[in-house]
Design a protein around this motif. Structure first.
Motif, PDB file in Angstrom:
ATOM      1  N   GLU A 131      11.531 -15.245   2.749  1.00  0.00           N
ATOM      2  CA  GLU A 131      10.695 -14.046   2.625  1.00  0.00           C
ATOM      3  C   GLU A 131      10.273 -13.421   3.950  1.00  0.00           C
ATOM      4  O   GLU A 131       9.182 -13.645   4.438  1.00  0.00           O
ATOM      5  N   GLY A 148       8.430 -18.571   4.404  1.00  0.00           N
ATOM      6  CA  GLY A 148       9.142 -18.843   3.168  1.00  0.00           C
ATOM      7  C   GLY A 148       9.022 -20.341   2.895  1.00  0.00           C
ATOM      8  O   GLY A 148       8.420 -21.076   3.677  1.00  0.00           O
ATOM      9  N   ALA A 155       9.940 -13.986  -6.198  1.00  0.00           N
ATOM     10  CA  ALA A 155      10.632 -12.929  -5.461  1.00  0.00           C
ATOM     11  C   ALA A 155       9.695 -11.767  -5.200  1.00  0.00           C
ATOM     12  O   ALA A 155       8.680 -11.610  -5.887  1.00  0.00           O
ATOM     13  N   ASP A 213       5.058  -8.866  -5.480  1.00  0.00           N
ATOM     14  CA  ASP A 213       5.471 -10.270  -5.423  1.00  0.00           C
ATOM     15  C   ASP A 213       5.171 -10.882  -6.783  1.00  0.00           C
ATOM     16  O   ASP A 213       4.038 -10.783  -7.268  1.00  0.00           O
ATOM     17  N   LEU A 215      16.610  -9.915   4.993  1.00  0.00           N
ATOM     18  CA  LEU A 215      16.690 -10.924   3.927  1.00  0.00           C
ATOM     19  C   LEU A 215      18.148 -11.197   3.573  1.00  0.00           C
ATOM     20  O   LEU A 215      18.558 -12.350   3.457  1.00  0.00           O
ATOM     21  N   GLU A 259      11.584 -10.808  -0.750  1.00  0.00           N
ATOM     22  CA  GLU A 259      11.776 -12.246  -0.991  1.00  0.00           C
ATOM     23  C   GLU A 259      12.773 -12.471  -2.111  1.00  0.00           C
ATOM     24  O   GLU A 259      12.752 -11.771  -3.127  1.00  0.00           O
ATOM     25  N   HIS A 313       7.727  -6.528   2.977  1.00  0.00           N
ATOM     26  CA  HIS A 313       8.001  -7.903   2.548  1.00  0.00           C
ATOM     27  C   HIS A 313       9.064  -7.902   1.449  1.00  0.00           C
ATOM     28  O   HIS A 313       8.921  -7.186   0.462  1.00  0.00           O
TER      29      HIS A 313
END
Ligand code: MF3
Ligand code: CO
Length: 250
Positions: free
Chosen positions: A201, A167, A106, A94, A130, A232, A230
């Protein structure tokens, strides 16, 4: 209040997001068995600065690093350190950048070496969730449409969605309104408008949805220590298709 961004602000947000995309893209090549999370963080920080930005997470609520690096059962906010990556691990990377006071954010969960089928499937599904969520991020739709798309995709596979982390809007702050749950009902919540910038996310667990924070005060792990993934992106709502500001362009 959800801030609508001006074209002037978007210039800087786009720049920050493009730095994040470049950093994630070049980090990918560094992720291999034997490297420590500290080395990966140092690489990322150097890249961010070289690209003319500031590491957004460093100094945020006392956080000391440029990236959060979350391995295996770590969901998010893993602290870079002496941990050595090994074949078959997964690592959530991340990263955030600031350009002229504006933020980009992101994350990608990468495989380390060769991962098993079950883990591969978890990564693929979280990434797909996503992209399905982003597809819902259109002017006139509702935030609940975005959230529901994520939850529905998790349900298809029997994955559990993390319920205590969200998010968020993003712009002149790393975290702005709205909170974006990874679960919800279509048609509910605020209506989406052109000029909103959102960091979406999804976080999916192989086991239960429950999480806990380790004694270091940061690292969030699954309560049952099952694997977690995860992904994002920071995106912009437009007149038409959403613009993925942190998309890796190669
Ligand atoms: N990327 C995280 C988020 O989306 C922020 C990391 S927390 C920090 O909220 F302290 F590391 F910045
Ligand atoms: Co974020």
């Amino acid at each position: 209040m959800i801030r609508i961004k001006t074209e002037k602000e978007l210039v800087h947000i786009r720049a920050a997001c493009s730095v994040v995309a470049k950093v994630l893209s070049s980090l990918k090549g560094e992720i291999k068995p034997g490297i420590t999370t500290r080395e990966l963080d140092a690489f990322a920080e150097k890249q961010i600065v070289t690209l003319g930005a500031l590491p957004a997470f460093k100094g945020y609520r006392g956080y000391k690093h440029a990236t959060c690096l979350s391995v295996n059962e770590e969901v998010v906010h893993g602290i870079p350190g002496n941990k050595v990556l090994k074949d078959g691990d997964i690592i959530g990377v991340d990263a955030g950048a600031i350009v002229a006071g504006f933020y980009g954010d992101a994350a990608i969960t990468f495989p380390v070496g060769k991962i098993d089928k079950k883990t591969e499937k978890l990564l693929r599904a979280t990434k797909k969730a996503l992209s399905l969520a982003i597809r819902q991020a259109r002017a006139g739709k509702y935030l609940g449409d975005v959230s529901a798309a994520i939850e529905q995709h998790a349900l298809k596979f029997g994955y559990r969605v993390v319920r205590d982390l969200y998010g968020h809007g993003i712009g002149s702050d790393l975290h702005e309104d709205p909170l974006i749950p990874n679960f919800g009902k279509a048609g509910q919540g605020p209506q989406l408008k052109k000029g909103m910038v959102l960091a979406i996310e999804p976080m999916f667990n192989l086991g239960g949805y429950k999480i806990e924070t380790l004694k270091d005060g940061w690292t969030v792990v699954t309560a049952d220590r099952s694997l977690s993934a995860h992904f994002e992106h920071t995106i912009l709502i437009t007149d038409g298709d959403p613009e993925i500001l942190t998309e890796i362009k190669d």
